[in-house]
Design an enzyme around this catalytic site. Structure first.
Site, PDB file in Angstrom:
ATOM      1  N   THR B  55     163.002 -33.644  94.070  1.00  0.00           N
ATOM      2  CA  THR B  55     163.545 -34.872  93.498  1.00  0.00           C
ATOM      3  C   THR B  55     163.444 -36.079  94.421  1.00  0.00           C
ATOM      4  O   THR B  55     163.970 -37.149  94.109  1.00  0.00           O
ATOM      5  CB  THR B  55     165.014 -34.661  93.065  1.00  0.00           C
ATOM      6  N   THR B 152     174.619 -21.277 106.915  1.00  0.00           N
ATOM      7  CA  THR B 152     173.858 -22.292 107.662  1.00  0.00           C
ATOM      8  C   THR B 152     174.261 -23.702 107.248  1.00  0.00           C
ATOM      9  O   THR B 152     173.442 -24.480 106.752  1.00  0.00           O
ATOM     10  CB  THR B 152     172.343 -22.110 107.440  1.00  0.00           C
ATOM     11  N   PHE B 156     178.306 -31.864 108.396  1.00  0.00           N
ATOM     12  CA  PHE B 156     179.126 -32.370 107.297  1.00  0.00           C
ATOM     13  C   PHE B 156     179.699 -31.213 106.472  1.00  0.00           C
ATOM     14  O   PHE B 156     180.886 -31.195 106.122  1.00  0.00           O
ATOM     15  CB  PHE B 156     178.283 -33.296 106.410  1.00  0.00           C
ATOM     16  N   SER B 191     172.575 -28.742 112.290  1.00  0.00           N
ATOM     17  CA  SER B 191     172.375 -30.023 112.976  1.00  0.00           C
ATOM     18  C   SER B 191     173.731 -30.696 113.128  1.00  0.00           C
ATOM     19  O   SER B 191     174.624 -30.502 112.298  1.00  0.00           O
ATOM     20  CB  SER B 191     171.440 -30.927 112.182  1.00  0.00           C
ATOM     21  N   ALA B 232     161.284 -38.591 110.424  1.00  0.00           N
ATOM     22  CA  ALA B 232     160.806 -38.478 109.045  1.00  0.00           C
ATOM     23  C   ALA B 232     161.836 -37.700 108.243  1.00  0.00           C
ATOM     24  O   ALA B 232     162.652 -36.971 108.804  1.00  0.00           O
ATOM     25  CB  ALA B 232     159.468 -37.756 108.993  1.00  0.00           C
ATOM     26  N   ASP B 239     165.786 -24.874 103.530  1.00  0.00           N
ATOM     27  CA  ASP B 239     165.471 -23.620 102.843  1.00  0.00           C
ATOM     28  C   ASP B 239     164.606 -22.719 103.726  1.00  0.00           C
ATOM     29  O   ASP B 239     164.795 -21.501 103.767  1.00  0.00           O
ATOM     30  CB  ASP B 239     164.733 -23.917 101.530  1.00  0.00           C
TER      31      ASP B 239
END
Lengths: 312, 317
Positions: B55, B152, B156, B191, B232, B239
């Site tokens: 998307t 994982t 946040f 992260s 980027a 996934d």
């Protein structure tokens, strides 16, 4: 290698048929595979039970529209196999025609799945669509003997029938430059433990005249019913004709050899799982695909194709 | 080619992966299946959606699977008595009823195989905001995470699930302990905004794995990984990460340090290859487009099979 394949085939949650059978080997060989799943079933229909959902012709069109809107509808190959629905098949034809306009060099590899051993196992009204619309667009065709006979209206009783009465040439005239008869009832010189496969590829010489390379292969029979092998075959033939575009002998030897390795590994494992004296179940006979990665990447040639006399 | 022990013997390990399918590109099942298959795992895949592409493109079209249709597919597997899995893998979901059906399936599969390991990417959002419907949050917190064995989350998601903010490494350790208490024995915060000791071109990831010793006492291995930042936006990397963490924790079940080094290293190789190619395609001075940024998955086969270690994990107390 920058080579993108659009494969429109079934998806099964478990096992190796349709896109599940074709995708991994092509990816392992470095092809980018875009896949449209024509159905999503729990497993193939040879199990005791199967459940799932089918994609309609309209839903197929919607997916293609998404690809087109993003201007990424450029493919080097299209690959199709088993279809049960006439409107779906007709939508596939429309898509291929459009993709061929976008890339005139596109190669359409078509397994015209209709039946085997003298009987159709798809609805009868698919035959005219294959004959009149699909096969004319195909560049590489992988019918079995029954499908070749259905498409041409001719019977194959001898090797001469295949070549001299020109079932292969009739198929070439319908469209595809490359035709491989994946299995026949023709008697093998090696005896009844072998089946005969035939191939024919039309080549246009630099001077404009055409010639054809005709080959014959004797393939060891295996005493088991496998599902998904035809899908694997078509995918591998795509890969190996890509690497040997003017050498059908080499392409077929690699294709058939990989098939042999995968099937052998599968039957050995299936017999182990079933136990002595027991016939393996469909679940146990699923192709040992991921275990055959090395054979897929670099097949040891175990079956030689014989080149028959070239003709014009 | 060198043969490694994890490739030489035929592994009998079956994964059920319930994720998106895209016709073109690498997200969801398209991102997870090939690498797992290349590493010898049998992958059964239920496609939760079929879209033309992810998307992030200008356009996308396709169809979604309902919770009921998911159930029907699972029923087919069950009727054939082939519902034995070693792993379940799930990722991005937008639908609460679908997610609840996934939980039911996982619970049943765990009854069929008590050793089943459920690897769950609790995809809720990133950089301070949710990008799935808000009502997925209680389902993840109360139903999904409690049945997960490996999760994982990003920073946040870890903060959201535990209600605790992460400003220091100590906070992160506490958050991971809170996540352990909710269910999973293995947690990797993929992260974070924590400052890296290698400078601002790196981000910090953290992992924690709880073990029960033979004498019944508990021990926890914690690791910190400094991961080079890339300028980027990639889609499908989470996934791929979850799939590779599944694979490498399978081969190193008691060594999170090594499992993380392999997983983060594979990610690095794939991402580097992808960004190089994307820039080539885009041309000098141009930002690559989403199609150009699709992961160079099939081209990275050798790195997937045998990743050269380029990111080191540090064991922290």
């Amino acid at each position: 290698m920058e080579c993108r394949v659009l494969s429109i085939q079934s998806h099964v949650v478990r096992g190796y048929v349709g896109n599940k059978s074709a995708t991994f080997p092509l990816q392992v060989l470095g092809f980018e595979v875009d896949s449209i799943n024509s159905v999503q079933f729990s497993n193939h229909t040879g199990y005791a039970h199967w459940k799932g959902q089918v994609l309609t012709a309209e839903e197929l069109n919607v997916l293609y529209e998404g690809i087109k809107l993003n201007k990424v509808n450029h493919y080097d190959y299209i690959l199709t196999g088993y279809s049960r629905d006439t409107s779906f098949l007709e939508m596939v034809v429309d898509i291929i025609q459009e993709l061929k306009k976008a890339n005139p060099s596109l190669v359409y590899v078509c397994d015209p799945v209709m039946g085997d051993q003298g009987a159709m196992y798809v609805p009868e009204n698919l035959l005219p669509i294959y004959r009149d619309k699909v096969v004319p667009l195909a560049d590489i065709l992988t019918p079995n003997q029954f499908e070749a006979e259905l498409l041409t209206g001719r019977k194959i009783n001898t090797e001469d029938d295949a070549f001299k009465v020109s079932v292969m040439d009739l198929l070439h005239k319908m469209g595809p430059e490359t035709v491989v008869l994946t299995s026949t009832d023709l008697p093998s010189k090696h005896g009844d433990q072998f089946l005969v496969a035939l191939g024919s590829q039309k080549i246009v010489k630099p001077d404009g005249t055409s010639t054809s390379q005709k080959i014959c292969m004797d393939i060891p029979k295996v005493d088991a019913v496998f599902v998904g092998t035809g899908d694997l075959f078509a995918a591998l033939l795509l890969a190996w004709t890509h690497h040997h575009p003017k050498d059908l002998k080499a392409a077929c030897e690699k294709t058939v050899s990989v098939m042999h390795h995968v099937i052998k590994r599968t039957i050995t494992y299936a017999n182990e799982m079933a136990g002595p004296g027991k016939r393996p179940s469909p679940a146990q006979l699923e192709l040992r695909m991921v275990q055959s990665k090395a054979d897929i990447e670099n097949p040891a040639i175990v079956i030689e194709a014989k080149v028959l006399e070239s003709s014009h | 080619p060198v043969t490694h022990s994890w490739l030489a013997t035929a592994m009998e390990c079956r994964v059920l992966s319930i994720q998106s399918h895209v016709v073109r590109g690498y997200v969801g099942n398209k991102s997870a299946s090939f690498p797992l298959q290349v590493l010898g795992f049998e992958v059964d895949s239920i496609n939760s959606v079929q879209f033309s592409n992810h998307t992030g493109y200008s356009h996308w079209k396709g169809q979604v699977l309902t919770a009921d249709e998911l159930h029907v597919l699972y029923e087919g597997i069950k009727l054939n008595n082939v519902h034995q899995y070693d792993y379940v893998l799930t990722g991005y979901t937008r639908d609460t009823s679908f997610l609840e059906m996934v939980v039911d399936i996982v619970q049943e599969l765990k009854r069929a195989n008590p050793n089943l390991v459920y690897v769950c990417d609790p995809v809720l959002g990133d950089h301070g905001s949710m990008y799935v419907p808000q009502n997925l949050y209680p389902v993840y917190k109360n139903k999904v995470v409690p049945v997960a064995d490996i999760i994982t989350p990003n920073q946040f998601e870890a903060e959201l699930l535990t209600g605790k903010n992460i400003s220091t490494e100590k906070d992160a350790v506490e958050v991971m302990d809170l996540l352990h208490a909710m269910g999973p024995d293995t947690v990797v915060i993929t992260s974070s905004d924590l400052p890296s000791r290698l400078g601002d071109r790196f981000l910090v990831s953290l992992g924690s794995q709880r073990h029960v010793r033979p004498d019944g006492s508990r021990t926890t291995q914690r690791v910190r990984i400094e991961v080079p930042k890339v300028d980027a936006v990639f889609v499908g990397t989470g996934d791929l990460f979850a799939a590779m963490l599944l694979a490498w924790t399978h081969h190193y079940p008691n060594d999170l340090k090594t499992a993380c080094e392999k997983t983060f290293s594979v990610m690095h190789h794939v991402i580097q290859r992808t960004i190089s190619y994307a820039h080539e395609l885009a041309g000098p001075g141009r930002r690559p487009s989403p199609p150009q940024l699709e992961l160079r998955m099939v081209q990275s086969k050798a790195d997937i099979e045998d990743p050269a270690i380029v990111t080191e994990a540090t064991v922290i107390s």
